[in-house]
Structures are given as structure tokens and as C-alpha cells.
Enzyme design. Structure first.
Site, short mmCIF file in Angstrom:
data_model
loop_
_atom_site.label_atom_id
_atom_site.label_comp_id
_atom_site.label_asym_id
_atom_site.label_seq_id
_atom_site.Cartn_x
_atom_site.Cartn_y
_atom_site.Cartn_z
N ASN A 148 102.99 21.99 -16.30
CA ASN A 148 104.43 22.55 -15.80
C ASN A 148 105.43 22.54 -16.78
OD1 ASN A 148 103.91 19.98 -14.71
ND2 ASN A 148 106.17 19.99 -14.17
N ALA A 197 101.49 27.82 -2.72
CA ALA A 197 101.71 29.43 -2.75
C ALA A 197 102.70 29.88 -3.43
CB ALA A 197 101.66 29.60 -1.18
N HIS A 198 103.76 29.12 -3.42
CA HIS A 198 105.11 29.82 -4.05
C HIS A 198 105.13 30.01 -5.35
CE1 HIS A 198 107.57 26.27 -5.42
NE2 HIS A 198 106.60 25.47 -4.80
N CYS A 322 111.99 19.52 -10.86
CA CYS A 322 111.90 18.45 -10.07
C CYS A 322 112.77 17.35 -10.84
CB CYS A 322 110.52 17.74 -9.89
SG CYS A 322 109.33 18.99 -9.70
N1 PLP Z 1 102.00 19.98 -9.39
C1 PLP Z 1 102.54 20.79 -10.42
C2 PLP Z 1 101.79 20.83 -11.75
C3 PLP Z 1 103.81 21.44 -10.08
O1 PLP Z 1 104.42 22.27 -11.01
C4 PLP Z 1 104.49 21.24 -8.94
C5 PLP Z 1 105.64 21.86 -8.50
O2 PLP Z 1 106.20 22.45 -9.22
C6 PLP Z 1 103.72 20.65 -7.73
C7 PLP Z 1 102.52 20.06 -7.97
C8 PLP Z 1 104.34 20.38 -6.45
O3 PLP Z 1 104.08 21.69 -5.60
P1 PLP Z 1 104.83 21.96 -4.40
O4 PLP Z 1 106.28 22.34 -4.81
O5 PLP Z 1 104.03 22.96 -3.66
O6 PLP Z 1 105.00 20.57 -3.74
#
Ligand code: PLP
Length: 376
Positions: A148, A197-198, A322
Site C-alpha cells: 500500500n 471492497a472499498h 492508517c
Molecule cells: N491490507 C492492506 C494492504 C491495506 O492497504 C489495507 C487498507 O488500507 C488493509 C489491509 C485493511 O483493509 P480494510 O480497510 O478493508 O480493513
């Protein structure tokens, strides 16, 4: 507003909203109810499961709908590691999302050994280090499909081959990859895959975990035994329908969209490196997500650059959404060998269906002075 933060979240597709609406207003039963109203909801849920499985090249019964990527990762790591009788050893990469790393830490607290495998300067997994930590008692390997923060795409097939040789289940967090990269689980060689999904035009708070039928999975949520006992809780049919429609739409548009986004991304990367003094690309130059461009700007705080860009109507992020409120340098950038000071200068642009060449040109016009102002 120019929105270049699609890796944080991407707006729901119109066809998703249209498909979901009847499940919020008319087909409102509980799919576990045996009466007609429940059966109608169950039909929607079953169709969604089939549609997701089709994109994955998997069996519908192997798809577990969840509340998103975080829950899917938690279920995969805890559920597979604890159900596997081989032992109590787990392997993850150093650049995983906290949804994986923190779950692995929780397993460590409960008595598991966890090995963390590093990456090279581009963010690619150290395969030799992986070979060195695999053991006869390893219960699970988890390596994300695409990162990410730096966009790097891992060589899943090579990792999968190593895990298979050791008989170890291989989970991949495909949260950033789903919708952008091939998802055929047979070709990828993985045993479990998480998606949210988002990130591909579905609804927030929805996602799924796919687990190969032969891989035992212990539930994390205990209760009424929905999702074949793997995820209790009344099924959110509307969200599952939205997830399936979004995944299908993304898969259908994928080839053309990947070409379009890759060309916009490259225009952005080349332009930034040419015009912003001290700019450094993070992640691999080509083995990266199609719409992902991430940089460090030596000596200039990432958050200050974001504030300058927002002044001129451009929104992006400082790496991971995050961690946006944390002062700590990114564990991902540190793992690639970038020092903490440089890591705190990270800025990430992530493109999506609404992104255009005009927007990229606007960023290229605004960024040099934004970085200069931020550096004062
Ligand atoms: N894993 C990765 C690589 C992410 O980028 C994210 C969210 O940004 C997540 C897990 C967590 O996903 P969620 O927002 O659906 O809980």
C-alpha cells in the site's frame, strides 16, 4: 478537488450502488431464515459468492464474506495458523499491513514463533531469507500481493512454489492488488487471499477471504455458524452483492484501465523526478501497482507537502492512511533501507477510475513549488 488517494479508499462504482439498493429496500430478509423472504436474500448472497469465485477461478464455497480487509487478514492468519497441526511457527514479510503484522504479534503473544522476512531496496521479498526460515513446523506464510505504501508487487508465484515445496499454506493480502492485478488463485499459486471492497469500487466495511478448500480454517468470530461456520454473524447481503458487482466490473475493465493508469503513473513519476529537486521514488520502478506513485522529498516533511498541495486542491497521502496520525517513520520505508528522517518525507499519489491526464499535469505544475514552500 483532485483526489489522488485511491489506495486509501476509492468511491463506490455507480453500478454497485444500483445493485445494492434493492437489497437495502426490498430484499431485506436474513439469508439464514428458511421462509421466502430469507430465501430471496440467500439467493442474492449465493449469486454474489458465485460471482466472486468466478473472478478468482475458485469454488464458491471457498469464499468467506467479511467486514473488509482487516477482518479477512485476521481470519487468514489466526484461522490457518491455529488450525494447522504442523506446529506453531508463522512467517510474514517486514512490509505487511498492520492487519497482518499485528495479528502475527498477537499469535506470538499466544506462544507462536514468528519470523519476519525482509525486503530489498525496491521492496521485493528476500527469497533467500524466506528459504532460510521455512521449517517443518511452519504453519503459514503471509506475504502481501502489492504494498500500500510503495506499490511494489511481489513475485507471488515464486513465493508460492517455495511454500508448496515445504507443504506450507501461503496467504496473500491482496487488498491493494484486487481490481488492478490478475486474481486467478490457481495461477497465483496461493492458498488464501484477502480483499477489501472499498479499494475496487465496492462499499467500505466489506470484503472477503478466499481459502482453498483443503486448507483447514479455525473461526475467529464464534456464534451462529454463518459462512459455513467460518465467520459467524448475520450476513450483510447488500455488501456482499456490492463486493461481487465491483469485483466483476473491475475485472472487466482491468486490461484497459491498467494500461491507462500505468501511462498516467509513469508520466507522474518521470515528471516528478525531473522537476522536483531531491525527489526519490520509493518502491520498484516498474514492478508496482498501475496507479501508484510514491516519493520521498529529502529534507521536507511529507505532511507539510500534503498541506501545501491541499491548498491548491490536490489531496493525496503521506504513505499509509492508517498511519497518517502517527509520527513514527513508516516500517515499510525503513524495511527498504530508507532512514527514518527521509521516511518522514514520504508522499503517495494513488490514481483511480476518476483520474485524468489533466489532473496529473496539475500535480506536476503544483508540486515543485509545494515542496519548495514546505521546505522553508
Ligand atoms: N491490507 C492492506 C494492504 C491495506 O492497504 C489495507 C487498507 O488500507 C488493509 C489491509 C485493511 O483493509 P480494510 O480497510 O478493508 O480493513
Amino acid at each position: 478537488m483532485i483526489y489522488l488517494d485511491h489506495a486509501a479508499t476509492s468511491p463506490p462504482r455507480r453500478e454497485v450502488l444500483e445493485a445494492v439498493w434493492p437489497y437495502l429496500t426490498q430484499v431485506t430478509g436474513n439469508p439464514s431464515s428458511s421462509h421466502e423472504v430469507g430465501r430471496a436474500a440467500k439467493a442474492g448472497l449465493d449469486a454474489a459468492r458465485h460471482a466472486v469465485a468466478e473472478v478468482l477461478g475458485a469454488r464458491p464455497g471457498e469464499v468467506v464474506f467479511t467486514s473488509g480487509g482487516t477482518e479477512a487478514d485476521n481470519l487468514a492468519i489466526t484461522g490457518i495458523a491455529t488450525a494447522n497441526p504442523r506446529g506453531r511457527h508463522v512467517v510474514v514479510s517486514a512490509i505487511e499491513h498492520p492487519a497482518v503484522l499485528e495479528t502475527a504479534s498477537a499469535l506470538r503473544e499466544s506462544g507462536f514463533e514468528v519470523d519476519v522476512v525482509g525486503v530489498d531496496g525496491d521492496g521485493l521479498l528476500d527469497l533467500t531469507a524466506l528459504d532460510a526460515v521455512l521449517r517443518p513446523d511452519t504453519t503459514l506464510v503471509s506475504v502481501m500481493y502489492a504494498n500500500n505504501e510503495i506499490g511494489t508487487v511481489q513475485p507471488l508465484a515464486e513465493i508460492a512454489a517455495r511454500c508448496r515445496a515445504f507443504g506450507v499454506p501461503f496467504h496473500t493480502d491482496a487488498v491493494q492488488a484486487a481490481g488492478h492485478l490478475p486474481l486467478d488463485v490457481g495461477e497465483l499459486g496461493v492458498d488464501a487471499l484477502s480483499a477489501s471492497a472499498h479499494k475496487f469500487g465496492g462499499l467500505r466495511g466489506a470484503g472477503f477471504l478466499w481459502v482453498r478448500g483443503v486448507v483447514p480454517l479455525a473461526p475467529v468470530l464464534h456464534g451462529g455458524g454463518q459462512e459455513r461456520g467460518r465467520r459467524s454473524g448475520t450476513s450483510d447481503v447488500a455488501s456482499a452483492v456490492g463486493t461481487a458487482v465491483a469485483l466483476h466490473a473491475a475485472a472487466t475493465a482491468r486490461e484497459a484501465e491498467v494500461a491507462r493508469l500505468t501511462s498516467l503513473r509513469d508520466r507522474l513519476i518521470d515528471g516528478v523526478l525531473a522537476t522536483v529537486p531531491g525527489a526519490r521514488l520509493t518502491g520498484h520502478r516498474t514492478r508496482r501497482l498501475p496507479g501508484h506513485a510514491s516519493f520521498c522529498f529529502a529534507g521536507v516533511g511529507g505532511e507539510t507537502v500534503l498541506a501545501e498541495l491541499e491548498q491548491v486542491g490536490i489531496v493525496c497521502s503521506s504513505g499509509s492512511a492508517c498511519a497518517a496520525d502517527s509520527d513514527d517513520a513508516s516500517h515499510v520505508l525503513l524495511a527498504t533501507g530508507i532512514d527514518a528522517d527521509l521516511a518522514r518525507t514520504a508522499v503517495r499519489f494513488t490514481l483511480g477510475p476518476t483520474s485524468t491526464a489533466d489532473e496529473i499535469d496539475a500535480v506536476l505544475a503544483a508540486l515543485p513549488s509545494a515542496v519548495q514552500l514546505a521546505g522553508r
